[in-house]
Write an enzyme that holds these catalytic residues in place. Structure first.
Site, PDB file in Angstrom:
ATOM      1  CB  ALA A   9       4.975  14.096 -20.500  1.00  0.00           C
ATOM      2  CB  SER A  16       6.899  20.895 -12.573  1.00  0.00           C
ATOM      3  OG  SER A  16       6.056  21.558 -13.494  1.00  0.00           O
ATOM      4  CG  ASP A  86       7.218  23.972 -15.668  1.00  0.00           C
ATOM      5  OD1 ASP A  86       7.206  22.976 -16.400  1.00  0.00           O
ATOM      6  OD2 ASP A  86       6.639  24.007 -14.561  1.00  0.00           O
ATOM      7  CD  GLU A  87       2.755  24.783 -16.988  1.00  0.00           C
ATOM      8  OE1 GLU A  87       2.193  24.331 -18.008  1.00  0.00           O
ATOM      9  OE2 GLU A  87       2.574  24.306 -15.861  1.00  0.00           O
ATOM     10  CB  ALA A  88       7.769  24.614 -23.130  1.00  0.00           C
ATOM     11  CD  GLN A  89       1.991  23.726 -21.609  1.00  0.00           C
ATOM     12  OE1 GLN A  89       3.109  23.244 -21.554  1.00  0.00           O
ATOM     13  NE2 GLN A  89       1.199  23.831 -20.557  1.00  0.00           N
ATOM     14  CG  HIS A 184      -8.884   3.945 -21.503  1.00  0.00           C
ATOM     15  ND1 HIS A 184      -7.781   3.129 -21.403  1.00  0.00           N
ATOM     16  CD2 HIS A 184      -9.959   3.149 -21.276  1.00  0.00           C
ATOM     17  CE1 HIS A 184      -8.167   1.899 -21.099  1.00  0.00           C
ATOM     18  NE2 HIS A 184      -9.483   1.883 -21.040  1.00  0.00           N
TER      19      HIS A 184
END
Length: 191
Positions: A9, A16, A86-89, A184
């Site tokens: 996302a 999280s 978490d923070e898999a990017q 936007h």
């Protein structure tokens, strides 16, 4: 059969907190989990932390962490029912393949949560690899100020002005990024 999942996302979609809820659900049933987060995110201090106040201790990974070796060794000592990351990017492509091996060879489900794109609309390396090979892709929803689904992350300075150039990774939260719909986001970049 265990699977590799990628929950992705924009900022502020509850990634999280979703991870922490999934972890709670496993542990509530007496199952063993192992949580990981990126050492690069120095705000976390070894915790998976959500904006709504939930947090849990986590192992830290960096680009040189062999996740397969670390998780395999832990699993031998204490069998795991799920690995949550978490923070898999911030994963490397090789680490994503290691996580796939954990699901395929060790039979442990792996749930990864992270951003899909950076502040310029480009894929992160870890996200690109997960989008390519994960067994299941789940988009979590954030909301733009207009009410549409937010899919983009706009980087802003201390005065709220758009930043369109710079390093792919700059750690920050609501003070540094806005979750926007594509319309936007494009308008903000156009100035």
């Amino acid at each position: 059969m265990a699977k590799l999942y990628f929950y992705y996302a924009s900022m502020n979609a509850g990634k999280s907190s979703s991870l922490l809820q999934a972890d709670f659900n496993y542990r509530e049933r007496g199952m063993a989990t192992m949580l990981w987060t990126a050492a690069l995110d120095t705000r976390s201090e070894g915790l998976v932390r959500s904006r709504i106040g939930l947090e849990a201790g986590a192992y830290l990974y960096s680009v040189d962490t062999d996740l397969l070796a670390e998780i395999r060794a832990f699993h031998r000592e204490k069998p795991l029912d799920c690995v949550l990351l978490d923070e898999a990017q911030f994963l490397t492509r090789e680490q994503v393949w290691q996580l796939a091996a954990i699901a395929d060879d060790l039979g442990i489900p792996v749930l990864c949560y992270g951003l899909r794109t950076d502040f310029q609309g480009e894929l992160f390396p870890g996200s690109a690899a997960l989008l390519a090979i994960a067994d299941a892709l789940v988009e979590l929803k954030a909301v733009c100020h207009c009410g549409r689904k937010a899919t983009m992350n706009l980087r802003v300075d201390d005065e709220g002005r758009t930043i369109s150039q710079g390093e792919q990774t700059a750690i920050g939260g609501n003070e540094s990024y806005l979750a926007l719909c594509r319309k936007h986001f494009r308008a903000a970049l156009a100035g």
